[in-house]
Design a protein around this motif. Structure first.
Motif, PDB file in Angstrom:
ATOM      1  N   UNK A 194      45.963  53.377  35.030  1.00 59.51           N
ATOM      2  CA  UNK A 194      46.981  52.328  35.224  1.00 59.51           C
ATOM      3  C   UNK A 194      46.872  51.220  34.179  1.00 59.51           C
ATOM      4  N   UNK A 195      48.014  50.584  33.941  1.00 64.57           N
ATOM      5  CA  UNK A 195      48.022  49.281  33.269  1.00 64.57           C
ATOM      6  C   UNK A 195      47.886  48.246  34.372  1.00 64.57           C
ATOM      7  N   UNK A 196      46.802  47.483  34.335  1.00 62.01           N
ATOM      8  CA  UNK A 196      46.523  46.560  35.434  1.00 62.01           C
ATOM      9  C   UNK A 196      46.191  45.171  34.906  1.00 62.01           C
ATOM     10  N   UNK A 197      46.706  44.170  35.592  1.00 57.61           N
ATOM     11  CA  UNK A 197      46.402  42.781  35.248  1.00 57.61           C
ATOM     12  C   UNK A 197      45.670  42.131  36.408  1.00 57.61           C
ATOM     13  N   UNK A 198      44.452  41.668  36.172  1.00 59.36           N
ATOM     14  CA  UNK A 198      43.745  40.797  37.113  1.00 59.36           C
ATOM     15  C   UNK A 198      43.889  39.406  36.520  1.00 59.36           C
ATOM     16  N   UNK A 199      44.952  38.677  36.927  1.00 61.66           N
ATOM     17  CA  UNK A 199      45.247  37.425  36.222  1.00 61.66           C
ATOM     18  C   UNK A 199      44.662  36.207  36.911  1.00 61.66           C
ATOM     19  N   UNK A 200      44.623  35.148  36.137  1.00 65.78           N
ATOM     20  CA  UNK A 200      44.116  33.855  36.571  1.00 65.78           C
ATOM     21  C   UNK A 200      43.769  33.092  35.313  1.00 65.78           C
ATOM     22  N   UNK A 259      51.506  48.241  35.944  1.00 69.65           N
ATOM     23  CA  UNK A 259      51.614  49.070  37.149  1.00 69.65           C
ATOM     24  C   UNK A 259      51.211  48.266  38.378  1.00 69.65           C
ATOM     25  N   UNK A 260      50.177  47.475  38.219  1.00 72.78           N
ATOM     26  CA  UNK A 260      49.704  46.689  39.359  1.00 72.78           C
ATOM     27  C   UNK A 260      49.118  45.369  38.887  1.00 72.78           C
ATOM     28  N   UNK A 261      49.377  44.319  39.665  1.00 71.08           N
ATOM     29  CA  UNK A 261      48.804  43.006  39.404  1.00 71.08           C
ATOM     30  C   UNK A 261      47.922  42.604  40.571  1.00 71.08           C
ATOM     31  N   UNK A 262      46.751  42.056  40.258  1.00 72.65           N
ATOM     32  CA  UNK A 262      45.868  41.457  41.258  1.00 72.65           C
ATOM     33  C   UNK A 262      45.789  39.968  40.973  1.00 72.65           C
ATOM     34  N   UNK A 263      46.034  39.154  41.985  1.00 74.03           N
ATOM     35  CA  UNK A 263      45.831  37.718  41.847  1.00 74.03           C
ATOM     36  C   UNK A 263      45.111  37.190  43.082  1.00 74.03           C
ATOM     37  N   UNK A 264      44.469  36.033  42.901  1.00 73.79           N
ATOM     38  CA  UNK A 264      43.905  35.330  44.041  1.00 73.79           C
ATOM     39  C   UNK A 264      44.791  34.124  44.311  1.00 73.79           C
ATOM     40  N   UNK A 322      52.596  33.607  39.209  1.00 73.91           N
ATOM     41  CA  UNK A 322      53.913  33.980  39.721  1.00 73.91           C
ATOM     42  C   UNK A 322      54.563  35.030  38.820  1.00 73.91           C
ATOM     43  N   UNK A 323      54.467  34.811  37.505  1.00 80.32           N
ATOM     44  CA  UNK A 323      55.119  35.723  36.556  1.00 80.32           C
ATOM     45  C   UNK A 323      54.503  37.120  36.618  1.00 80.32           C
ATOM     46  N   UNK A 324      53.159  37.203  36.664  1.00 72.86           N
ATOM     47  CA  UNK A 324      52.533  38.530  36.659  1.00 72.86           C
ATOM     48  C   UNK A 324      52.870  39.267  37.948  1.00 72.86           C
ATOM     49  N   UNK A 325      52.944  38.536  39.071  1.00 77.60           N
ATOM     50  CA  UNK A 325      53.270  39.191  40.341  1.00 77.60           C
ATOM     51  C   UNK A 325      54.698  39.741  40.304  1.00 77.60           C
ATOM     52  N   UNK A 326      55.622  38.947  39.769  1.00 80.34           N
ATOM     53  CA  UNK A 326      57.023  39.386  39.763  1.00 80.34           C
ATOM     54  C   UNK A 326      57.299  40.411  38.658  1.00 80.34           C
ATOM     55  N   UNK A 327      56.382  40.529  37.690  1.00 83.83           N
ATOM     56  CA  UNK A 327      56.550  41.505  36.604  1.00 83.83           C
ATOM     57  C   UNK A 327      55.984  42.875  36.979  1.00 83.83           C
ATOM     58  N   UNK A 328      55.043  42.897  37.932  1.00 82.95           N
ATOM     59  CA  UNK A 328      54.295  44.133  38.210  1.00 82.95           C
ATOM     60  C   UNK A 328      55.041  45.040  39.201  1.00 82.95           C
ATOM     61  N   UNK A 329      54.741  46.333  39.112  1.00 82.28           N
ATOM     62  CA  UNK A 329      55.333  47.286  40.058  1.00 82.28           C
ATOM     63  C   UNK A 329      54.710  47.139  41.443  1.00 82.28           C
ATOM     64  N   UNK A 330      53.400  46.879  41.479  1.00 80.83           N
ATOM     65  CA  UNK A 330      52.716  46.667  42.767  1.00 80.83           C
ATOM     66  C   UNK A 330      51.881  45.382  42.675  1.00 80.83           C
ATOM     67  N   UNK A 331      51.776  44.670  43.783  1.00 86.57           N
ATOM     68  CA  UNK A 331      51.088  43.373  43.779  1.00 86.57           C
ATOM     69  C   UNK A 331      50.070  43.303  44.911  1.00 86.57           C
ATOM     70  N   UNK A 332      48.836  43.003  44.545  1.00 86.33           N
ATOM     71  CA  UNK A 332      47.776  42.818  45.538  1.00 86.33           C
ATOM     72  C   UNK A 332      47.276  41.378  45.419  1.00 86.33           C
ATOM     73  N   UNK A 333      47.218  40.689  46.550  1.00 83.69           N
ATOM     74  CA  UNK A 333      46.777  39.292  46.558  1.00 83.69           C
ATOM     75  C   UNK A 333      45.570  39.156  47.469  1.00 83.69           C
ATOM     76  N   UNK A 334      44.522  38.500  46.946  1.00 84.82           N
ATOM     77  CA  UNK A 334      43.441  38.065  47.828  1.00 84.82           C
ATOM     78  C   UNK A 334      43.654  36.582  48.107  1.00 84.82           C
TER      79      UNK A 334
END
Lengths: 284, 260
Positions: A19-25, A159-164, A184-196
């Motif tokens: 996957x292309x994945x972003x763990x942003x912050x 493919x998926x974004x992870x944010x806290x 906000x941008x990475x969550x709305x750009x990603x196909x799937x969004x996981x939030x902690x």
């Protein structure tokens, strides 16, 4: 089906090898607990996307999980260099990685373009800089109205974004405050969004009407992980553990020290340890 | 006040260059110290902006990173990073960009990306972050760094951010409308670009520094202005402000676990 799931399930349901994945912050709200869960589940051949790859990407690269990193600043903020990432770039240890490098402006606007459903971001940038010579994704176009030469980069649509984030309400709406970065941008750009999140509250009644909120229908899974950003911080909950960032410089400088640290603090740990790690850092 | 270090002189000399009405995009490290000393001395109304989105911040201690919570807590407002780069930087709202450098040449071009070949680097540095666009979008650019032969070089290995390029009107030829580097403050001297060639020229030497020291730590042949001054030494107020700030910072960053 409830969006609230254990972190292990949130990760295994949404992240896959390759996957292309972003763990942003952006210094703040970095999803360390989610990244550690991904490390424990042992994903391979990931393309890691992030403006400021710091400790968590150093850890994932050092564990051999990444084939490619797309970034704009790869450093331990305020401390120095990322030593595991450097070892991968300079010595191909533990594996070679491809790097695609941008400026912050380009990365932020590529997320914004992704969230906007556009194929590219257009901006005034990279003038006189060497990055366009080494990154073929950076192209120049001419403004059809003024003739000005402007830079473009392709939109980020991971493919998926992870944010806290600070908190979710019972429906799964997510509240983010403080340095909001590109959450906000990475969550709305990603196909799937996981939030902690630090905590779940019944509702967001009586809050300021302009707060940064991700509506529940933009989020795929939420895991409640108190302390889940440590050693990054969560505004209003606990402070950045600057000493841990300073310590990382030593831990990451040696391959064996790194491996031992990862075994003890990540591979043998659980998401519950994060609450303990922020105990001495809490805001009053 | 007679007893001060070259580093302290550098920070204070840099702080003095900032005006009360400046809107300053602050790089981390030495620029951050200088900008906050300015705010705590002669420029209380200066607007300090960090790329994390904090506008009008007034931290009690220097941030370790550009995104420390302290910056947000003490800011007038905090915006998202895309907005920061679009409306505030690209929109032309910033008067001064204050940058550090790993490698710098005589025309104010900066490298913070790699030492050696990009694809086969001797040392991989963190990269540009916001600098490529800060360098071309702010009204003017101040640069501060410690002099050393490996950092002040005749030719940089990578153009992370563009200064005056090959000198002269190179910026205008690329369609860049801002002034670019107008000031370089090192631990030994204050430099300004020649109005024609845009090469940095020494205008003021700090007390304790000599022309020999300036040349030994610089990779190009140093040129001097017709009238070279001695930089005024730090005042008690300036030095006290800087030292208090650094003491608060050290205590905050090393002892957070115990202090909390």
């Amino acid at each position: 089906m409830s969006k609230f799931v254990p972190l292990s399930q949130a990760v295994s349901d949404n992240l896959h090898d390759g996957d292309v994945v972003a763990f942003e912050g952006f210094t703040h709200l970095i999803p360390h607990a989610a990244a550690h869960e991904a490390i424990r589940q042992g994903f391979k051949d990931l393309t890691l996307l992030r403006m400021t790859p710091d400790i968590v990407y150093d850890q994932m690269i050092g564990m051999g999980m990444a084939k490619k990193v797309i970034f704009s600043y790869a450093g331990n903020p305020g401390v120095g260099l990322l030593r595991r990432m450097r070892d991968a770039i300079e010595n191909e240890y533990p594996r070679a990685i491809e790097t695609v490098e941008h400026s912050h402006s380009a990365m932020a606007q590529a997320y914004e373009a992704g969230a906007s459903g556009l194929p590219l971001a257009v901006f005034r940038g990279y003038k006189g800089a060497d990055l366009p010579k080494v990154n073929p994704d950076i192209k120049m176009i001419e403004c059809p109205y003024t003739g000005e030469k402007l830079a473009t980069v392709p939109a980020h649509q991971p493919d998926v974004a992870f944010i806290h984030a600070q908190k979710a309400d019972a429906k799964g709406n997510v509240l983010i405050e403080g340095i909001i970065g590109v959450q906000k941008e990475v969550a709305l750009a990603a196909k799937r969004v996981v939030v902690t999140v630090e905590e779940m509250v019944p509702d967001f009644a009586d809050l300021h009407p302009n707060l940064c909120i991700l509506p529940h229908w933009t989020v795929d899974a939420i895991a409640v992980v108190p302390g889940g950003a440590h050693p990054s911080y969560t505004f209003g909950y606990y402070q950045r553990d600057n000493a841990a960032y300073l310590d990382w410089d030593k831990i990451s400088s040696d391959r064996e020290l790194f491996a031992a640290w990862m075994q003890e603090n990540v591979l043998s740990a659980t998401p519950e340890v994060f609450a303990e790690r922020v105990r001495g850092l809490k805001n009053d | 006040m007679t007893d001060f270090t070259p580093d302290e002189m550098m920070t204070i000399a840099a702080a003095r260059q900032l005006r009360n009405d400046d809107v300053c995009f602050v790089g981390i490290g030495a620029p951050s110290a200088a900008c906050n000393v300015a705010r705590l001395t002669h420029a209380p109304d200066i607007t300090l902006i960090y790329e994390s989105g904090t506008i009008g911040t007034s931290p009690e201690v220097l941030p370790l990173s550009i995104g420390d919570g302290e910056l947000c807590e003490t800011a007038l407002t905090t915006v998202g990073v895309p907005e920061m780069f679009r409306y505030w930087l690209m929109g032309g709202r910033i008067s001064v960009g204050f940058l550090g450098a790993a490698q710098l040449d005589r025309f104010g071009n900066i490298n913070t990306t790699v030492i050696g070949d990009y694809h086969n680097p001797k040392v991989r540095l963190p990269g540009g972050g916001g600098a490529p666009e800060i360098a071309t979008s702010c009204g003017e650019i101040y640069i501060t760094l410690k002099q050393a032969p490996r950092s002040m070089v005749s030719k940089i290995d990578f153009f992370t951010s563009f200064g005056h390029g090959e000198g002269g009107d190179h910026r205008q030829r690329l369609g860049i409308k801002t002034k670019g580097p107008t000031l370089l403050i090192t631990d030994l001297a204050i430099w300004r670009p020649d109005p024609e060639t845009k090469e940095f020229v020494v205008h003021s030497i700090h007390r304790g520094a000599t022309k020999e020291m300036i040349q030994e730590t610089c990779g190009w042949t140093v040129r001097y202005a017709d009238n070279v001054d001695e930089t005024p030494v730090p005042t008690d107020d300036e030095l006290g402000t800087l030292r208090d700030l650094q003491a608060r910072t050290t205590a905050a960053h090393s002892g957070k676990r115990d202090a909390a």
